[in-house]
Design an enzyme around this catalytic site. Sequence first.
Site, PDB file in Angstrom:
ATOM      1  CE  LYS A  10      -3.944   2.020   2.495  1.00  0.00           C
ATOM      2  NZ  LYS A  10      -4.847   1.903   3.645  1.00  0.00           N
ATOM      3  CB  SER A  31      -8.129   3.673   2.533  1.00  0.00           C
ATOM      4  OG  SER A  31      -7.267   3.162   3.525  1.00  0.00           O
ATOM      5  CB  SER A  76      -8.127   0.758   5.390  1.00  0.00           C
ATOM      6  OG  SER A  76      -8.807   1.965   5.280  1.00  0.00           O
TER       7      SER A  76
HETATM    8  N1  GLN Z   1     -13.008   4.176   6.499  1.00  0.00           N
HETATM    9  C1  GLN Z   1     -12.161   4.539   7.592  1.00  0.00           C
HETATM   10  C2  GLN Z   1     -11.770   5.994   7.487  1.00  0.00           C
HETATM   11  O1  GLN Z   1     -12.128   6.595   6.549  1.00  0.00           O
HETATM   12  C3  GLN Z   1     -10.988   3.626   7.691  1.00  0.00           C
HETATM   13  C4  GLN Z   1      -9.762   4.065   7.012  1.00  0.00           C
HETATM   14  C5  GLN Z   1      -8.562   3.231   7.315  1.00  0.00           C
HETATM   15  O2  GLN Z   1      -8.643   2.199   7.978  1.00  0.00           O
HETATM   16  N2  GLN Z   1      -7.392   3.696   6.867  1.00  0.00           N
HETATM   17  O3  GLN Z   1     -11.150   6.530   8.335  1.00  0.00           O
END
Ligand code: GLN
Length: 477
Positions: free
Chosen positions: A72, A149, A174
């Site tokens: 990532k 994400s 994410s």
């Molecule tokens: N959807 C969550 C957020 O927007 C999780 C994001 C993540 O785990 N990086 O913060």
Amino acid sequence: MKMRIDEYIEKVQNGKVDMVLKTKKVLAEIKKINKEYHYFNVICEDLALEQAKTLKKNAKSKRLAGLFISVKDCINVKDVESTAGSRILKGYKPLFNATAVQRVIDEGAIIIGKTSQDEFGFGSFATNVGLGYKTPLNPVDKKRVCGGSSGGSGGISKLASFEHVSLGESTGGSIVAPASFCGVIGFCPTYGRVSRYGLIDYGNSLDKIGAMGTNPEAVALVQEVISGHDQKDSTSLEVPTVDYAEYLEKSIKGFKIGVIEESMGKGVDVQVMEALNQTIKKLEFIGAKVKKISLKQITDYAVPTYYILATTEASTNLAKYCGMRYGAHEKLEGSFNDYFSTVRSKHLGEEAKRRIMLGSFARMAGYRDAYYIKAQQSRQLMVKEYQKAFKDYDLLLCPTMPVIPPTFNEAKKLTPLQNYMMDVMTAGPNLAGLPHASIPLIEHKGLPIGMMFIADQLKEEKLFQLIGALQQDEVQN
Ligand code: GLN
């Protein structure tokens, strides 16, 4: 055709695979996929070929020999542009590898590229990409979102025809969200199990690195290799690593699994509910005891608690991208405040700006007690509710996402609050730092629906035990 992962690694160790040739083929494949689906911000061709060449000389005894790994974008790879999907970090090439990356390289893995994501991890669909970046498309239906994400990691994990695992990152869901929407396994470890050194921070008390992929053995192996204490991360736990792959072979007869009652109600798509019911039947068939459990505190408060804490931490972390030290610079003009505003207005996307404002507000003098401190207290209550549940259960179960993967048009219509509600299942285990995994068990008209299992602190092996048992069941059917 992929072979069994242990057989493949053994072949590479014994020099029976021409790794340079294989790597060239893999690079050609991902370039082609990338044109259509946008899973990579960078493909690191030179690095991959160099690693393939070194492998020729020293593959013996390397536990991940020849395994291809995508990373990532928020996880540092030395000398490869690592921007966490944000234009504000464009051109940043870290001088060091993240510990997780270094560990897989030391075991003979080959790094193929940096995967696309929501800017700094701010999103659940991978549609909040930074300015100038492309949005990854769902691998089974290009009109739909990948989940986020770690969207690029989910997508490439599904489409790769070669031996591959991706390193994803989760702050509030994410890893499991894109795993659910793309139909792959997403594994998020206990907070502190995997070093955060070299991870571009979103929320320091929440961030975790974990493995995503389609092959349970490969995911288990990578998860073990990246785990373990690291002096460079003060929150890294000093606990021994566990041979997770061994647990894939064990039965789960007698396992007590609690289905989170609140995940079976309002706001959950009918297809997702059906998938949950089928999963329960499957679990009972393979010898688990399944019962409903109510986790009311967690279900009611996880999302607001998470968004206060995550944005608070994010807003302090993003303060360093002000155009003076890190990241993009502009012409020095006006007061410091004018200058900072110019840099951020120009280089950060809309969601990043929203989160900076929310987070700054929640920790401001006068509001701190009402928001930030309250959220900390609420987090503690949630931890207690989980602790109580794990006295009676080995694992907890709920759908990973309340919905099937939405189309881009559907996703666009959601308000920020509706977007945040997508984390209703995933925010809880992330706040409590508990290991959890999304497993692709069911499909609805070809669209993947992931089921999420949560284990107690440092009990990752139970999740692998379950993944293995379910896989054996698939083989039998
Ligand atoms: N959807 C969550 C957020 O927007 C999780 C994001 C993540 O785990 N990086 O913060």
